[in-house]
Design an enzyme around this catalytic site. Structure first.
Site, PDB file in Angstrom:
ATOM      1  CE1 TYR A  34      -4.044   2.050   0.578  1.00  0.00           C
ATOM      2  CE2 TYR A  34      -2.589   3.300   2.026  1.00  0.00           C
ATOM      3  CZ  TYR A  34      -3.767   3.196   1.322  1.00  0.00           C
ATOM      4  OH  TYR A  34      -4.682   4.222   1.355  1.00  0.00           O
ATOM      5  CE  LYS A  79      -3.767   4.326  -2.238  1.00  0.00           C
ATOM      6  NZ  LYS A  79      -4.810   4.620  -3.241  1.00  0.00           N
TER       7      LYS A  79
END
Length: 253
Positions: free
Chosen positions: A157, A161
């Site tokens: 994650y 991002k």
């Protein structure tokens, strides 16, 4: 929150991950501000229901953002309906799985990177030509505060991002001469069903996560939508290649 205006009047905005939470809030905000929206989501039934609820200003299409043919077809459906494209919001996100590089399954890594980062690449690849032809456009990638501040056991994650933030910067450099602005938007914790993977309900999520934010609460999807609409609008006409932290002060500590 201030009342929506017509500052997106006449614009056509494509939104991925539109059928739930932040994506739905962005679609509704764009329509409230006068835009037409092309709503894409892997869940075809849900995105069609959203488009029907939004009325004549919306069209829905099933789309797997990790598949080039699916993305190309969905963009073409939107262009056939509205004839133009003025903005893109890549909001689609994979169900995140906890893990370090040692114990995270490779499949989970590939899914996270595929939906967030490869998805942004593919949607931009097929959406940007219409904006280049028009000589103007605005692109917004929904990233996260964890693009800036790492959290444990979230390597995929955090990496995905962070990649979105820098992809936006690189695209801003490449397409400024085309009249296209490219930015990312990094929310803090938001009251969405994703939090129910970790907490029994949103109240419990807010109680646990709110104190990590200087404003001592988590965000509502409408607050993220308002910031996305700002970046899409002429109010942000001198903003490109930046990341807008909408994180309640999380990353300021």
């Amino acid at each position: 929150m201030s009342s929506p205006t017509a500052r997106l009047g006449g614009k056509v905005i494509l939104i991925t991950g539109a059928a739930s939470s932040i994506g739905t809030a962005i679609a509704r905000r764009c329509v409230a501000e006068g835009a037409s929206v092309i709503c894409l989501d892997q869940s075809g039934a849900d995105v069609m229901a959203l488009a029907e609820a939004l009325g004549r200003s919306a069209i829905g299409a099933a789309c797997d953002v990790t598949d080039a043919r699916s993305v190309k077809a969905a963009v073409e459906i939107g262009l056939a309906r509205f004839g133009r494209l003025d903005g893109l919001v890549h909001n689609a996100a994979a169900p995140s799985r906890d893990g370090t590089v040692i114990d995270l399954a490779e499949q989970q890594w590939q899914l996270e990177i595929g939906v967030s980062l490869t998805g942004a690449f593919l949607v931009s690849k097929y959406a940007l030509p219409a904006m280049v032809a028009a000589g103007a456009g605005s692109v917004v990638f929904i990233a996260s505060q964890f693009a800036h501040v790492a959290v444990g056991k979230a390597v995929a994650y955090c990496a995905a991002k962070a990649g979105l933030v820098h992809l936006a910067k690189a695209m801003a450099v490449d397409h400024a001469a085309d009249g296209i602005r490219v930015n990312s938007l990094s929310p803090g914790a938001v009251a969405t069903p994703r939090l129910l993977q970790r907490f029994p309900d949103l109240d419990a999520a807010g109680a646990a996560l709110g104190p990590a934010h200087l404003l001592d609460r988590i965000a509502q999807p409408d607050e993220i939508a308002a910031s996305a609409a700002f970046l899409l609008s002429a109010d942000a006409s001198f903003i490109t290649g930046t990341d807008l932290l909408v994180d309640g002060g999380y990353a300021a500590r």
